[in-house]
Design an enzyme around this catalytic site. Structure first.
Site, PDB file in Angstrom:
ATOM      1  N   GLY A 263      12.989   1.175   6.719  1.00 12.32           N
ATOM      2  CA  GLY A 263      13.116   0.206   7.791  1.00 12.32           C
ATOM      3  C   GLY A 263      11.776  -0.410   8.133  1.00 12.32           C
ATOM      4  CG  MET A 265       4.622   2.834   6.363  1.00 13.76           C
ATOM      5  SD  MET A 265       5.227   4.514   6.638  1.00 13.76           S
ATOM      6  CE  MET A 265       3.682   5.335   7.033  1.00 13.76           C
ATOM      7  CD  GLU A 266       4.572   6.013  10.571  1.00 13.08           C
ATOM      8  OE1 GLU A 266       4.478   7.240  10.428  1.00 13.08           O
ATOM      9  OE2 GLU A 266       5.559   5.348  10.166  1.00 13.08           O
ATOM     10  CD  GLU A 300       7.996   2.168  12.168  1.00 19.04           C
ATOM     11  OE1 GLU A 300       7.046   2.936  11.911  1.00 19.04           O
ATOM     12  OE2 GLU A 300       9.173   2.455  11.909  1.00 19.04           O
TER      13      GLU A 300
END
Length: 863
Positions: A263, A265-266, A300
């Site tokens: 979904g 990515m942080e 995120e």
């Protein structure tokens, strides 16, 4: 396979023999031969006799230097997975040059090129596909990254941290250098290069620092970025106010890409997002899309502290960051929107998906003990059940106590890689609590079943409540010890009046069974137990239909009102299946539904309460799932409700319809939700509703209403379905995220021709097996269509099994997600078991089965 994948065990964790303190990376981007130079400051922290072993996959090694001197070939070994350097040095600078082929990387892990954009995905173990490194989360280093690329093709070159240099070079190239001042594991590394439209804004922290906000989207999509930017600013403000956490870099960037397995990515300072969780305007996104964007943008961003500043020691601790951050994004959405609606939707995920995972061969605790392929543990158990465990801690401590625990957690562990135990210990120590029994939620798999017994002594005016808990065996865990289960509760009279039976609204079940006595109880009460879904458990209880209707009408807890309606509907369906008869909708239940529809309450709650339980939720109550019976009874019950409440649905449909322009606010979203439920019921009445369906589709000024009409017609198999599908396709062909909804609508249709339609749709110009979003929208959606995926002739299994085999070679991570549909194969009848087993055995026999699939296939087929 030449070598079977090996399992890793949490108990075997050992600190690394070496660590890396500083990383200097230089990328010379090229579609098929990107050169990467990494300069690593390496420090030995273990045995002096051990060599340095770096991870590396699908890399071409070009050179190695130690402290500026080329390393002789006999001093290192390089194979398909590792680079091993024989050295006796305690500290040294290691320079490695290698090349990678981004175009050939269809797995979308590491560095890849898709639709003229370079992108990375490094969690969990993708960095080893970029360069040789200690690819584990407990090695934290400061990264400086220089990216060199063609200026015309890739005017934006981005990486983590703050930009410290940019320059134009010869031959039409340019570079940018980024520096992240905070030590991080390599899974948080990111690089993006492409040509984008950019939405820019600023946020001023409460400390007065100005943070540049930049949101990068594909050309032409700038009008769909405003909501994501607003959501980001709301998240930054909320985290300051609710959790006392302030952003720490000079810039925060979000990039939306269409080719992405996850979904979002942080990555520190540079979040990479699947475009579906960024792009939104009323024409091309539904209300739910807007809410999803807000939630995922928040999620995120919140990782900046819960995941980045404090990260995981090892991948067994994944829920440390994900369970906690899901809880935080749930609270964010609840504080900004309807808390009740958000809570119910979160519970639906647990009941529809997580409970099933708990009862299958891949059942695992939120902190797993054993892992073969880490990608397989990005699950609803780790994320959503993990969030429920955090929520129980919040219930036990209250908001003030929970925030005290969070403060101590950051004081102790900022800048470190830690464990779930470290988090629980901070919560304990900050509040003087003993969570020794509560810790079992981290170590045990499975869903506890709580059995409720009540007895009321009218003469003594005394109520006795007995609670018993039991948890079934799961793979590797035959025996279970009791959990600490918090039970939020309230009490009501037969007339629905709130009763006061004590000062404590939370009961604590810590043993196999417990008894609670309430004195001076003037009348037999109706207890509402597990208000707000205070624990992720199943409840066995002998409430009468009349008692359920009292809770539906009068409970002060909105979740419990919804739950009472779901229990009534489930009971009707289960009784009909048991008696092999048609579902019987009683006059009293019809009246209760009418009262709910006519009540002065949140329209969104009405919509949720009148939404029937999913087939998967019903299936969870059966050892052997009766596919046809569940399908038949759900359909019968929906038609009966439509017939009995036709006038109420029609009246509400008209009342909720409005000529005013689309607005994105809580009241209008709730109104559209209720309108859609009314329309979906009325569509079951046949061609009498064609006018309503066509009118809403043609007059809609927003995708929510247009798609709602389309779905109602298709899922009711209404005569207007095909014409509307054709109109929708003509209008939106080429708009991939919108067309995803067109694919899903057809994949979820309960029609005998759905399998054949899905096969046909795979040839559509807007479908591609190379793009995860397209696969999820059509094929993953189809696996959620219980009656059609589980068609008795096995055609659904054959379709998905063949696709999994194709994806095994190109994108095993996505293939593994599709394979989840086969995991519970033993819970079906003998015929379906054999058909699913055949697909699993075909996969097992592949000579090149990817480790992502190997783990699941072996778990499924192991007796």
């Amino acid at each position: 396979m030449t070598q079977l994948p090996k399992a890793k065990y949490r108990k075997d964790y050992q600190a690394p023999e070496f660590t890396i303190t500083d990383v200097d990376l230089t990328f010379n981007l090229h579609p098929t031969e990107t050169r990467v130079v990494s300069v690593l400051k390496v420090v030995r922290q273990g045995n002096h006799e051990k060599p340095l072993v770096l991870d590396g996959e699908q890399l071409t090694l070009l050179s190695i230097k130690v402290d500026g001197v080329k390393v002789p070939e006999d001093s290192y070994q390089c194979d398909e997975q590792n680079l091993t350097l024989d050295t006796s040095l305690d500290t040294f600078t290691l320079e490695i040059e290698n090349s990678v082929n981004p175009t050939a990387n269809e797995a979308l892990e590491g560095l890849y090129l898709a639709e003229d954009t370079f992108c990375t995905q490094c969690e969990a173990e993708g960095f080893r596909r970029i360069t040789y490194y200690l690819d584990r989360p407990d090695v934290l280093a400061k990264f400086t990254t220089t990216v060199i690329a063609d200026l015309d093709k890739f005017p934006y070159v981005l990486s983590n941290g703050n930009k410290i240099k940019q320059a134009e070079l010869d031959n039409g190239k340019h570079l940018a250098t980024w520096q992240d001042p905070f030590p991080k594991p390599c899974y948080l590394f990111a690089l993006v290069a492409g040509n984008f439209d950019v939405l820019r804004d600023k946020f001023t922290t409460r400390e007065g620092r100005s943070v540049d906000l930049e949101l990068f989207v594909d050309k032409g999509n700038l009008d769909r970025a405003d909501h994501a930017m607003l959501s980001l600013k709301n998240a930054m403000k909320w985290d300051e106010e609710r959790f006392d956490l302030v952003y720490d870099l000079d810039i925060y960037m979000v990039v939306a890409v269409d080719f992405f397995n996850m979904g979002a990515m942080e990555n520190k300072g540079l979040n990479v997002f699947n475009a579906k969780y960024v792009l939104a305007n009323p024409k091309t996104a539904t209300d739910q899309d807007f809410l999803n964007v807000e939630s995922v943008i928040g999620h995120e961003y919140f990782h900046n502290w819960t995941g980045n500043r404090v990260t995981c020691r090892d991948w067994f601790q994944l829920s440390l960051k994900e369970g906690l951050t899901v809880f935080r994004d749930q609270e964010f959405s609840s504080d900004l929107g309807s808390r009740a609606v958000n809570r119910i939707q979160d519970v639906r995920v647990i009941r529809s998906h997580q409970f099933a995972e708990d009862s299958g061969p891949m059942a695992h605790p939120i902190r797993p003990d054993k892992v073969v392929q880490m990608n397989n543990f990005y699950t609803v158990t780790v994320y959503n059940k993990g969030a429920e465990v955090i929520r129980m801690i919040h219930t036990l401590l209250g908001e003030t106590g929970f925030q005290k625990g969070m403060k101590l957690y950051f004081e102790r562990h900022d800048g470190n890689a830690v464990t779930c135990e470290d988090f629980v210990k901070a919560m304990e120590d900050a509040n003087g609590q003993d969570f020794s029994v509560f810790r079992h939620w981290y170590s045990q798999a499975g869903t506890p079943v709580v059995t409720v017994e009540e007895s009321y002594d009218a003469n003594a005016k005394e109520l006795t409540l007995k609670l018993k808990q039991a948890t079934a065996s799961t793979p590797g865990q035959e025996q279970k010890v009791p959990f600490h289960i918090p039970v939020k509760w309230s009490a009501y009279s037969e007339k629905g009046e709130r009763l006061s039976l004590g000062n404590n609204d939370v009961l604590h079940l810590k043993e196999s069974e417990a008894s609670f006595t309430f004195e001076n109880v003037a009348e037999k009460p109706i207890l509402s137990l597990f208000d707000n879904f205070s624990a992720p458990v199943k409840v066995k209880r002998n409430l009468t239909d009349d008692e359920l209707r009292v809770l539906l009408a009068h409970s002060e807890d909105d979740f419990s009102r919804w739950d009472a309606a779901q229990s009534l509907f489930t009971r009707i369906i289960e009784k009909a299946i048991s008696n092999n008869s048609e579902a019987e909708l009683s006059v009293k239940t019809i009246q209760a539904c009418q009262n709910l529809l006519r009540a002065n309450t949140d329209p969104a709650l009405k919509a949720l309460a009148l939404t029937l339980p999913t087939a998967s939720t019903i299936a969870d109550g059966y050892k052997t799932i009766p596919v046809e019976a569940i399908n038949t009874q759900l359909k019968s019950l929906k038609i009966q409700l439509a017939e009995a409440l036709e006038s109420d649905f029609t009246e509400l449909l008209n009342a909720c319809s409005s000529n005013k322009p689309y607005q994105l606010n809580g009241d209008d979203i709730a109104r559209r939700q209720l309108k859609q439920i009314c329309l979906s019921y009325l569509a079951e009445l046949g061609d009498a509703t064609v006018g309503n369906l066509k009118q809403q589709f043609e007059q809609a000024d927003n995708l929510t209403d247009q798609l709602g009409a389309l779905q109602a017609s298709v899922w009711a198999n209404n005569s207007v379905a095909e014409p509307l599908l054709n109109l929708f396709e003509k209008q939106w062909q080429g708009e991939k995220l919108v067309m995803d909804k067109w694919f899903s609508t057809q994949a979820l249709a309960n029609s005998e021709q759905t399998v054949e339609r899905v096969k046909s749709l795979m040839t559509h110009p807007d479908f591609s097996l190379k793009n995860p979003n397209r696969i999820y929208s059509l094929l993953a959606a189809f696996t959620q269509n219980q009656p059609q995926f589980h068609r008795a002739d096995g055609a659904g299994y054959e379709l998905i099994g063949a696709i999994i085999q194709q994806l095994n070679a190109s994108n095993p991570q996505v293939a593994s997600r599709l394979l989840s549909a086969f995991v519970s194969w033993r819970r079906y009848d003998e015929n379906r078991q054999q058909l699913m087993k055949k697909q699993l055995e075909s996969l097992r026999n592949l000579p090149d089965l990817a480790s992502d699939l190997f783990e699941k296939v072996e778990s499924c087929l192991t007796e």
